[in-house]
Write an enzyme that holds these catalytic residues in place. Structure first.
Site, PDB file in Angstrom:
ATOM      1  N   ASP A  10       0.886  -1.162   0.000  1.00  0.00           N
ATOM      2  CA  ASP A  10       0.000   0.000   0.000  1.00  0.00           C
ATOM      3  C   ASP A  10       0.926   1.215   0.000  1.00  0.00           C
ATOM      4  OD1 ASP A  10      -1.568   2.155   0.668  1.00  0.00           O
ATOM      5  OD2 ASP A  10      -2.522   1.221   2.413  1.00  0.00           O
ATOM      6  N   TYR A 227       1.959   0.032  14.864  1.00  0.00           N
ATOM      7  CA  TYR A 227       0.976  -0.071  13.793  1.00  0.00           C
ATOM      8  C   TYR A 227       1.386   0.735  12.569  1.00  0.00           C
ATOM      9  CZ  TYR A 227      -3.149   0.233  10.991  1.00  0.00           C
ATOM     10  OH  TYR A 227      -4.013   0.166   9.932  1.00  0.00           O
ATOM     11  N   LYS A 230      -2.412  -2.716   7.821  1.00  0.00           N
ATOM     12  CA  LYS A 230      -2.555  -4.175   7.834  1.00  0.00           C
ATOM     13  C   LYS A 230      -1.759  -4.802   6.700  1.00  0.00           C
ATOM     14  CE  LYS A 230      -4.742  -5.949  11.247  1.00  0.00           C
ATOM     15  NZ  LYS A 230      -4.087  -7.000  12.036  1.00  0.00           N
TER      16      LYS A 230
HETATM   17  C1  F6R Z   1      -7.230  -0.681   7.981  1.00  0.00           C
HETATM   18  C2  F6R Z   1      -7.161   0.636   7.353  1.00  0.00           C
HETATM   19  C3  F6R Z   1      -8.104   1.688   7.765  1.00  0.00           C
HETATM   20  C4  F6R Z   1      -7.403   2.727   8.620  1.00  0.00           C
HETATM   21  C5  F6R Z   1      -8.387   3.797   9.133  1.00  0.00           C
HETATM   22  C6  F6R Z   1      -7.705   4.898   9.934  1.00  0.00           C
HETATM   23  O1  F6R Z   1      -6.295  -1.557   7.441  1.00  0.00           O
HETATM   24  O2  F6R Z   1      -6.311   0.862   6.504  1.00  0.00           O
HETATM   25  O3  F6R Z   1      -9.221   1.158   8.401  1.00  0.00           O
HETATM   26  O4  F6R Z   1      -6.767   2.120   9.710  1.00  0.00           O
HETATM   27  O5  F6R Z   1      -9.018   4.415   8.023  1.00  0.00           O
HETATM   28  O6  F6R Z   1      -6.678   5.416   9.175  1.00  0.00           O
HETATM   29  P1  F6R Z   1      -5.773   6.653   9.627  1.00  0.00           P
HETATM   30  O7  F6R Z   1      -5.285   6.373  11.018  1.00  0.00           O
HETATM   31  O8  F6R Z   1      -4.684   6.654   8.601  1.00  0.00           O
HETATM   32  O9  F6R Z   1      -6.646   7.867   9.577  1.00  0.00           O
HETATM   33 MG    MG Z   2      -3.830   2.304   3.322  1.00  0.00          MG
HETATM   34 MG    MG Z   3      -4.876  -2.201   2.310  1.00  0.00          MG
END
Ligand code: F6R
Ligand code: MG
Ligand code: MG
Length: 364
Positions: A10, A227, A230
């Site tokens: 990603d 973190y 994923k």
């Molecule tokens: C899970 C994922 C999303 C983000 C969520 C918060 O793999 O990619 O659910 O974790 O949108 O994202 P941030 O912390 O970047 O705002």
């Molecule tokens: Mg992403």
């Molecule tokens: Mg992804």
């Protein structure tokens, strides 16, 4: 010998973490075309699931080849530049290192590679997951290669009847073990049934020793120690003949199994099988998706893709996944929808625990 290398990352989402901007895919195609002209690759195909770009590459250099891994790394760096220019979300998210050091493993991107002698007709299936993690393929791989209720060939086809060997990795202690199915399935399931710790890396035919499947087991959070998104794993499966038929390889996904991931990588939810057109998780950033593209190899060339879940036969699974998603969502911040404390990718726990540390009183 031909090598199939699927390397994914990603490097920026559009919009948010939901999908992939077309310019990012175009840039990846341009990079891989150059590698093909330079004879590093025989062929390539660029695909996606959610906010992850998947580089599907064929070559004759074997697994863990420095030039192939460098090609993937540089492709992700170029993608990151595109993502930065368009202010896409989380540009360069999975690239955890500043400099390439010979092998992409441990640097953030996930990889699934296998080398084999191409058969006269070689159908391969490439699975691409989003909003879930390494280990999610444990249950489907078990069903494909060890469950006679899924794979009729284990019972009625001579080449499959001897069973398969599973290579299981302990992703915490960095060690591996081989289990033979069917006679060791009870022991094997003690480990495999706990996919956040034990992930199936590969499966081999016991009749020929040939590799039948490989999956990415890279754990971003273990690499980074925090973190960073994923793992959104990949899996490649050879099909037909000595291996399960295409329909047996796809059959496990007719049951939307519960996997870890979804919102903030901190929830359990159903793994919904979708066509590429629907590989854009949006409800509560999910539910987790699984897409599959099929190819015939022709002297290392990728003839395809065929969008395997673009089939109304998976409608009931999609509907059931949406219903399970609805039901799970109603648990809000409660387990088992929310992951247990130690598995969550996002947590406010240390800070909140500290804030209230002085308020706890011993029980009578
Ligand atoms: C899970 C994922 C999303 C983000 C969520 C918060 O793999 O990619 O659910 O974790 O949108 O994202 P941030 O912390 O970047 O705002
Ligand atoms: Mg992403
Ligand atoms: Mg992804």
């Amino acid at each position: 010998m031909v090598t199939v290398s699927v390397i994914k990352a990603d490097v920026g989402g559009f919009v948010g973490h939901s999908s992939m901007h077309p310019d990012l895919q175009t840039s990846a195609r341009e990079e891989l075309e150059v590698a093909k002209q330079k004879k590093i690759l025989i062929d390539y195909h660029v695909s996606y699931c959610g906010d992850d770009v998947f580089l599907i590459m064929t070559h004759d250099r074997g697994v863990n080849d420095e030039q192939v891994h460098r090609t993937a790394w540089e492709t992700f760096l170029k993608g990151t530049e595109v993502a930065r220019k368009l202010h896409l979300y989380g540009a360069g998210q999975d690239l955890l290192s500043d400099a390439f050091s010979g092998n992409i493993r441990g640097m953030g991107p996930g990889s699934a590679e296998m080398e084999f002698e191409e058969r006269p007709s070689e159908p391969i299936l490439v699975f691409m997951g989003d909003k879930t993690s390494a280990g999610a393929f444990n249950l489907p791989l078990y069903k494909m290669f060890a469950d006679p209720f899924n794979t009729a060939g284990l019972v009625i086809a001579e080449p499959l009847h001897a069973g398969f060997t599973f290579e299981v990795h302990d992703v915490v202690n960095h060690q591996k073990i081989l289990f033979n199915a069917p006679e060791e399935i009870y022991d094997m399931l003690v480990f495999m049934g706990s996919p956040s710790r034990y992930a199936v890396k590969a499966v081999y035919s016991r009749r020929t020793g040939e590799i039948g499947a490989v999956s990415s087991t890279d754990k971003l959070s273990l690499i980074a120690g925090r973190y960073v998104g994923k793992d959104d794993p990949a899996c490649v499966v050879r099909s037909q003949g000595d291996f399960p038929a295409v329909g047996e390889v796809l059959e496990p996904f007719a049951m939307p199994a519960i996997v870890e991931g979804w919102m903030r990588g901190s929830h359990q939810g159903p793994w919904m099988p979708v066509s590429l057109a629907d590989a854009h998780p949006s409800r509560f950033d999910g539910p987790p998706r699984i897409a599959c593209i099929g190819f015939q190899l022709a002297d290392g060339k990728l003839v395809g893709p065929q969008d395997m879940f673009d089939d109304p036969a998976y409608e009931p699974a999609r509907r059931q996944a949406a219903e399970i998603a609805d039901y799970m969502r109603r648990h809000g911040p409660f387990e088992p929808h929310r992951l247990p404390l130690e598995e969550m990718e996002y947590t406010t726990m240390p800070a909140v625990a500290k804030k209230h540390a002085g308020r706890w009183e011993p029980l009578e």
